[in-house]
Design a protein around this motif. Sequence first.
Motif, PDB file in Angstrom:
ATOM      1  N   LYS A  11       0.862  -1.193   0.000  1.00 37.01           N
ATOM      2  CA  LYS A  11       0.000   0.000   0.000  1.00 37.01           C
ATOM      3  C   LYS A  11       0.898   1.243   0.000  1.00 37.01           C
ATOM      4  N   GLY A  12       1.774   1.269  -0.986  1.00 38.41           N
ATOM      5  CA  GLY A  12       2.833   2.256  -1.023  1.00 38.41           C
ATOM      6  C   GLY A  12       2.447   3.580  -1.646  1.00 38.41           C
ATOM      7  N   TYR A  13       3.479   4.394  -1.875  1.00 34.55           N
ATOM      8  CA  TYR A  13       3.294   5.784  -2.311  1.00 34.55           C
ATOM      9  C   TYR A  13       4.204   6.064  -3.504  1.00 34.55           C
ATOM     10  N   VAL A  14       3.665   6.771  -4.506  1.00 41.64           N
ATOM     11  CA  VAL A  14       4.445   7.247  -5.646  1.00 41.64           C
ATOM     12  C   VAL A  14       4.521   8.763  -5.568  1.00 41.64           C
ATOM     13  N   ILE A  15       5.735   9.279  -5.540  1.00 44.33           N
ATOM     14  CA  ILE A  15       5.969  10.720  -5.577  1.00 44.33           C
ATOM     15  C   ILE A  15       6.582  11.048  -6.934  1.00 44.33           C
ATOM     16  N   ASN A  16       5.898  11.873  -7.716  1.00 41.87           N
ATOM     17  CA  ASN A  16       6.422  12.303  -9.012  1.00 41.87           C
ATOM     18  C   ASN A  16       6.822  13.771  -8.932  1.00 41.87           C
ATOM     19  N   LEU A  17       8.062  14.061  -9.285  1.00 44.07           N
ATOM     20  CA  LEU A  17       8.533  15.440  -9.287  1.00 44.07           C
ATOM     21  C   LEU A  17       8.146  16.088 -10.605  1.00 44.07           C
ATOM     22  N   ALA A  18       7.094  16.885 -10.554  1.00 43.15           N
ATOM     23  CA  ALA A  18       6.649  17.623 -11.725  1.00 43.15           C
ATOM     24  C   ALA A  18       7.203  19.050 -11.630  1.00 43.15           C
ATOM     25  N   SER A  19       6.426  20.040 -11.987  1.00 46.78           N
ATOM     26  CA  SER A  19       6.908  21.420 -11.969  1.00 46.78           C
ATOM     27  C   SER A  19       5.731  22.359 -12.060  1.00 46.78           C
ATOM     28  N   ILE A  20       5.908  23.553 -11.509  1.00 43.53           N
ATOM     29  CA  ILE A  20       4.892  24.586 -11.674  1.00 43.53           C
ATOM     30  C   ILE A  20       4.722  24.937 -13.149  1.00 43.53           C
ATOM     31  N   ALA A  21       5.773  24.665 -13.948  1.00 45.57           N
ATOM     32  CA  ALA A  21       5.684  24.915 -15.391  1.00 45.57           C
ATOM     33  C   ALA A  21       4.654  24.016 -16.056  1.00 45.57           C
ATOM     34  N   GLY A  22       4.246  22.955 -15.392  1.00 46.03           N
ATOM     35  CA  GLY A  22       3.194  22.102 -15.918  1.00 46.03           C
ATOM     36  C   GLY A  22       1.804  22.569 -15.549  1.00 46.03           C
ATOM     37  N   THR A  23       1.703  23.662 -14.791  1.00 42.46           N
ATOM     38  CA  THR A  23       0.404  24.148 -14.326  1.00 42.46           C
ATOM     39  C   THR A  23       0.038  25.506 -14.899  1.00 42.46           C
ATOM     40  N   LEU A  24       0.992  26.178 -15.549  1.00 47.47           N
ATOM     41  CA  LEU A  24       0.719  27.511 -16.093  1.00 47.47           C
ATOM     42  C   LEU A  24       1.641  27.778 -17.275  1.00 47.47           C
ATOM     43  N   PRO A  25       1.294  28.725 -18.137  1.00 53.07           N
ATOM     44  CA  PRO A  25       2.162  29.027 -19.279  1.00 53.07           C
ATOM     45  C   PRO A  25       3.522  29.522 -18.811  1.00 53.07           C
ATOM     46  N   THR A  26       4.583  28.929 -19.353  1.00 49.72           N
ATOM     47  CA  THR A  26       5.946  29.310 -18.968  1.00 49.72           C
ATOM     48  C   THR A  26       6.774  29.498 -20.237  1.00 49.72           C
ATOM     49  N   PRO A  27       6.747  30.697 -20.828  1.00 54.38           N
ATOM     50  CA  PRO A  27       7.510  30.931 -22.054  1.00 54.38           C
ATOM     51  C   PRO A  27       8.975  30.564 -21.873  1.00 54.38           C
ATOM     52  N   GLY A  28       9.513  29.871 -22.865  1.00 53.68           N
ATOM     53  CA  GLY A  28      10.895  29.421 -22.802  1.00 53.68           C
ATOM     54  C   GLY A  28      11.060  28.030 -22.238  1.00 53.68           C
ATOM     55  N   LEU A  29       9.981  27.484 -21.685  1.00 53.23           N
ATOM     56  CA  LEU A  29      10.022  26.124 -21.134  1.00 53.23           C
ATOM     57  C   LEU A  29       8.826  25.312 -21.635  1.00 53.23           C
ATOM     58  N   GLY A  30       8.462  25.530 -22.889  1.00 53.03           N
ATOM     59  CA  GLY A  30       7.259  24.900 -23.418  1.00 53.03           C
ATOM     60  C   GLY A  30       7.321  23.393 -23.446  1.00 53.03           C
ATOM     61  N   ALA A  31       8.416  22.833 -23.951  1.00 52.52           N
ATOM     62  CA  ALA A  31       8.533  21.376 -24.015  1.00 52.52           C
ATOM     63  C   ALA A  31       8.628  20.776 -22.611  1.00 52.52           C
ATOM     64  N   TYR A  32       9.414  21.398 -21.772  1.00 46.81           N
ATOM     65  CA  TYR A  32       9.538  20.944 -20.387  1.00 46.81           C
ATOM     66  C   TYR A  32       8.182  21.010 -19.690  1.00 46.81           C
ATOM     67  N   GLY A  33       7.479  22.135 -19.849  1.00 43.02           N
ATOM     68  CA  GLY A  33       6.176  22.286 -19.227  1.00 43.02           C
ATOM     69  C   GLY A  33       5.175  21.266 -19.727  1.00 43.02           C
ATOM     70  N   ALA A  34       5.241  20.959 -21.018  1.00 42.59           N
ATOM     71  CA  ALA A  34       4.329  19.954 -21.580  1.00 42.59           C
ATOM     72  C   ALA A  34       4.586  18.586 -20.959  1.00 42.59           C
ATOM     73  N   SER A  35       5.865  18.247 -20.789  1.00 45.64           N
ATOM     74  CA  SER A  35       6.185  16.948 -20.182  1.00 45.64           C
ATOM     75  C   SER A  35       5.713  16.881 -18.742  1.00 45.64           C
TER      76      SER A  35
END
Length: 226
Positions: A123-147
């Motif tokens: 009954k474990g836990y998965v922690i995924n390190l995402a980014s605030i760039a995945g939650t809002l438009p971040t010019p210059g980090l489009g591909a990173y934000g999409a991932s």
Amino acid sequence: MPSALITGGSSGIGLAIARMLGAEGYSLTLAGRQLDRLETARDGLDAAIVVANVSSEDDCARVVDEHVATHGGLDVLVNSAGVGIAGTLADTSVKAWDLQLAVNLRGAFLVTQAALPHLRSTKGYVINLASIAGTLPTPGLGAYGASKAALIALTRTLDREEADAGVRATAICPAFVDTQMAAWTGIPGEEMIAPEDCAEVVRALLRLSPYARIPVVVIERAGESV
């Protein structure tokens, strides 16, 4: 003794989380691409190390197998391996796009898929390190934000799909963190989020009752959103 597997565990946020988990009594496996950095990271930690590249499907399965062979099970998976390449979408090469999706999204998916049978048992836990760039438009980090946006979606779905098995999943979405990956910004390190802040969020998540589920945590940087 509970155990944790941390990809991208040789530096930055992954290493900060590993140190916190070690202090909490977890036995550890640190996975990363460079043996010398893993050996340095292991100083002061009772941790196994595995050289692996999460863009390789075989490596993703192997790192889970080696962890379970060493520790006998798996309680916490931290998908911290990541790569970010700055650039506008107009100027992003296919190679840079593919690499970020392969590491940040596909790698997390493959490691998680290999780990799920073991996580269901504990009954474990998965922690995924995402980014605030995945939650809002971040010019210059489009591909990173999409991932990272895709990783957030994956995490939310995983948390729902595995609820009956008792497995929880959270995507942690920080703004710029004081790591080598964010050095290009020119923002002074003392004005960024500390890697240990992310580790403290993980500590709090693991202390929740099994009935509390938090699929996404956003950590803003004081004064700005990135």
